[in-house]
Design a protein around this motif. Structure first.
Motif, PDB file in Angstrom:
ATOM      1  N   HIS A 138      10.405 -11.871 -22.875  1.00  0.00           N
ATOM      2  CA  HIS A 138       9.934 -11.813 -24.369  1.00  0.00           C
ATOM      3  C   HIS A 138      11.221 -11.253 -24.721  1.00  0.00           C
ATOM      4  CE1 HIS A 138       5.783 -12.959 -24.256  1.00  0.00           C
ATOM      5  NE2 HIS A 138       5.664 -12.144 -23.006  1.00  0.00           N
ATOM      6  N   PRO A 139      11.333 -11.648 -26.060  1.00  0.00           N
ATOM      7  CA  PRO A 139      12.391 -10.865 -26.991  1.00  0.00           C
ATOM      8  C   PRO A 139      12.078  -9.042 -26.898  1.00  0.00           C
ATOM      9  CG  PRO A 139      11.340 -12.051 -28.536  1.00  0.00           C
ATOM     10  CD  PRO A 139      10.955 -12.233 -27.010  1.00  0.00           C
ATOM     11  N   PRO A 140      13.129  -8.332 -27.146  1.00  0.00           N
ATOM     12  CA  PRO A 140      12.428  -6.918 -27.209  1.00  0.00           C
ATOM     13  C   PRO A 140      11.826  -6.739 -28.631  1.00  0.00           C
ATOM     14  CG  PRO A 140      15.063  -7.169 -26.962  1.00  0.00           C
ATOM     15  CD  PRO A 140      14.268  -8.563 -26.985  1.00  0.00           C
ATOM     16  N   ALA A 141      10.898  -5.925 -28.397  1.00  0.00           N
ATOM     17  CA  ALA A 141       9.972  -5.557 -29.724  1.00  0.00           C
ATOM     18  C   ALA A 141      10.404  -4.645 -30.469  1.00  0.00           C
ATOM     19  CB  ALA A 141       8.583  -5.117 -28.986  1.00  0.00           C
ATOM     20  N   ILE A 142      11.446  -3.641 -30.122  1.00  0.00           N
ATOM     21  CA  ILE A 142      12.021  -2.447 -30.752  1.00  0.00           C
ATOM     22  C   ILE A 142      13.447  -2.884 -30.759  1.00  0.00           C
ATOM     23  CG2 ILE A 142      12.080  -0.042 -31.036  1.00  0.00           C
ATOM     24  CD1 ILE A 142       9.493   0.068 -29.697  1.00  0.00           C
ATOM     25  N   ILE A 143      14.148  -3.224 -31.685  1.00  0.00           N
ATOM     26  CA  ILE A 143      15.558  -3.220 -31.859  1.00  0.00           C
ATOM     27  C   ILE A 143      16.100  -2.818 -33.125  1.00  0.00           C
ATOM     28  CG2 ILE A 143      15.612  -5.128 -30.334  1.00  0.00           C
ATOM     29  CD1 ILE A 143      16.022  -7.096 -32.668  1.00  0.00           C
ATOM     30  N   THR A 198      15.548   4.471 -35.914  1.00  0.00           N
ATOM     31  CA  THR A 198      14.549   5.320 -36.631  1.00  0.00           C
ATOM     32  C   THR A 198      13.667   6.033 -35.705  1.00  0.00           C
ATOM     33  OG1 THR A 198      14.578   3.792 -38.551  1.00  0.00           O
ATOM     34  CG2 THR A 198      12.987   5.478 -38.575  1.00  0.00           C
ATOM     35  N   ILE A 199      13.014   5.479 -34.840  1.00  0.00           N
ATOM     36  CA  ILE A 199      12.156   5.819 -33.645  1.00  0.00           C
ATOM     37  C   ILE A 199      12.929   6.996 -33.082  1.00  0.00           C
ATOM     38  CG2 ILE A 199      11.107   5.418 -31.527  1.00  0.00           C
ATOM     39  CD1 ILE A 199      10.010   2.798 -33.006  1.00  0.00           C
ATOM     40  N   ASP A 200      14.181   6.711 -32.681  1.00  0.00           N
ATOM     41  CA  ASP A 200      14.994   7.863 -32.025  1.00  0.00           C
ATOM     42  C   ASP A 200      15.046   9.013 -32.738  1.00  0.00           C
ATOM     43  OD1 ASP A 200      16.639   8.700 -29.654  1.00  0.00           O
ATOM     44  OD2 ASP A 200      18.258   7.985 -30.810  1.00  0.00           O
ATOM     45  N   ALA A 201      15.506   8.831 -33.940  1.00  0.00           N
ATOM     46  CA  ALA A 201      15.610  10.065 -35.026  1.00  0.00           C
ATOM     47  C   ALA A 201      14.172  10.770 -35.113  1.00  0.00           C
ATOM     48  CB  ALA A 201      16.172   9.740 -36.350  1.00  0.00           C
ATOM     49  N   ILE A 261       7.493   3.198 -24.410  1.00  0.00           N
ATOM     50  CA  ILE A 261       8.208   4.124 -23.139  1.00  0.00           C
ATOM     51  C   ILE A 261       9.111   2.988 -22.393  1.00  0.00           C
ATOM     52  CG2 ILE A 261       7.688   4.988 -20.824  1.00  0.00           C
ATOM     53  CD1 ILE A 261       6.671   6.558 -23.433  1.00  0.00           C
ATOM     54  N   GLU A 262       9.020   1.940 -22.110  1.00  0.00           N
ATOM     55  CA  GLU A 262       9.883   0.943 -21.711  1.00  0.00           C
ATOM     56  C   GLU A 262      11.017   0.707 -22.292  1.00  0.00           C
ATOM     57  OE1 GLU A 262       7.528  -2.805 -21.276  1.00  0.00           O
ATOM     58  OE2 GLU A 262       6.185  -1.868 -19.680  1.00  0.00           O
ATOM     59  N   THR A 263      11.103   0.547 -23.720  1.00  0.00           N
ATOM     60  CA  THR A 263      12.064   0.204 -24.478  1.00  0.00           C
ATOM     61  C   THR A 263      13.086   1.710 -24.634  1.00  0.00           C
ATOM     62  OG1 THR A 263      11.026  -0.905 -26.261  1.00  0.00           O
ATOM     63  CG2 THR A 263      12.970  -0.003 -27.172  1.00  0.00           C
ATOM     64  N   LEU A 264      12.251   2.920 -24.493  1.00  0.00           N
ATOM     65  CA  LEU A 264      13.203   4.080 -24.366  1.00  0.00           C
ATOM     66  C   LEU A 264      13.991   4.171 -23.055  1.00  0.00           C
ATOM     67  CD1 LEU A 264      10.716   6.673 -25.778  1.00  0.00           C
ATOM     68  CD2 LEU A 264      12.819   5.705 -26.960  1.00  0.00           C
ATOM     69  N   THR A 265      12.994   3.772 -22.033  1.00  0.00           N
ATOM     70  CA  THR A 265      13.774   3.920 -20.582  1.00  0.00           C
ATOM     71  C   THR A 265      14.860   2.779 -20.619  1.00  0.00           C
ATOM     72  OG1 THR A 265      11.425   4.094 -19.807  1.00  0.00           O
ATOM     73  CG2 THR A 265      13.296   3.272 -18.406  1.00  0.00           C
ATOM     74  N   ARG A 266      14.765   1.581 -21.399  1.00  0.00           N
ATOM     75  CA  ARG A 266      15.696   0.717 -21.201  1.00  0.00           C
ATOM     76  C   ARG A 266      17.167   0.946 -21.861  1.00  0.00           C
ATOM     77  NH1 ARG A 266      13.618  -3.487 -23.987  1.00  0.00           N
ATOM     78  NH2 ARG A 266      12.058  -3.777 -22.343  1.00  0.00           N
ATOM     79  N   SER A 290      14.703  11.360 -25.890  1.00  0.00           N
ATOM     80  CA  SER A 290      13.545  10.966 -25.426  1.00  0.00           C
ATOM     81  C   SER A 290      13.323  10.764 -24.078  1.00  0.00           C
ATOM     82  CB  SER A 290      13.582   9.471 -26.084  1.00  0.00           C
ATOM     83  OG  SER A 290      14.617   8.624 -25.289  1.00  0.00           O
ATOM     84  N   ARG A 291      12.177  10.347 -23.729  1.00  0.00           N
ATOM     85  CA  ARG A 291      11.675  10.286 -22.547  1.00  0.00           C
ATOM     86  C   ARG A 291      12.483   9.670 -21.491  1.00  0.00           C
ATOM     87  NH1 ARG A 291       5.726   8.577 -20.562  1.00  0.00           N
ATOM     88  NH2 ARG A 291       5.248  10.635 -20.742  1.00  0.00           N
TER      89      ARG A 291
END
Length: 65
Positions: free
Chosen positions: A11-16, A22-25, A48-53, A59-60
């Motif tokens: 799947h394409p990334p959901a958060i890009i 903005t989420i990081d900030a 969580i998966e996006t932050l890890t990737r 962030s976590r």
């Protein structure tokens, strides 16, 4: 075997892009991950998966020095 049934990719990334920035900030400002999920309409495992990737600082998913 029917080639139409094979998965050719993920799947394409959901958060890009700007949404990820903005989420990081928002997380760096001290807002909880649960609140970020509610405000940005993102499921918790996806966040969580996006932050890890992408290993966003503060962030976590980021590694500790």
């Amino acid at each position: 075997m029917d080639n139409r049934r094979k998965r050719l990719g993920s799947h394409p990334p959901a958060i890009i892009g700007d949404k990820l920035d903005t989420i990081d900030a928002t997380l760096n400002a001290g807002i909880s991950e649960a609140a970020v999920c509610r405000n940005f309409d993102v499921k918790y495992p996806t966040l969580i998966e996006t932050l890890t990737r992408f290993s966003c600082p503060g962030s976590r998913g980021a590694s500790s020095p």
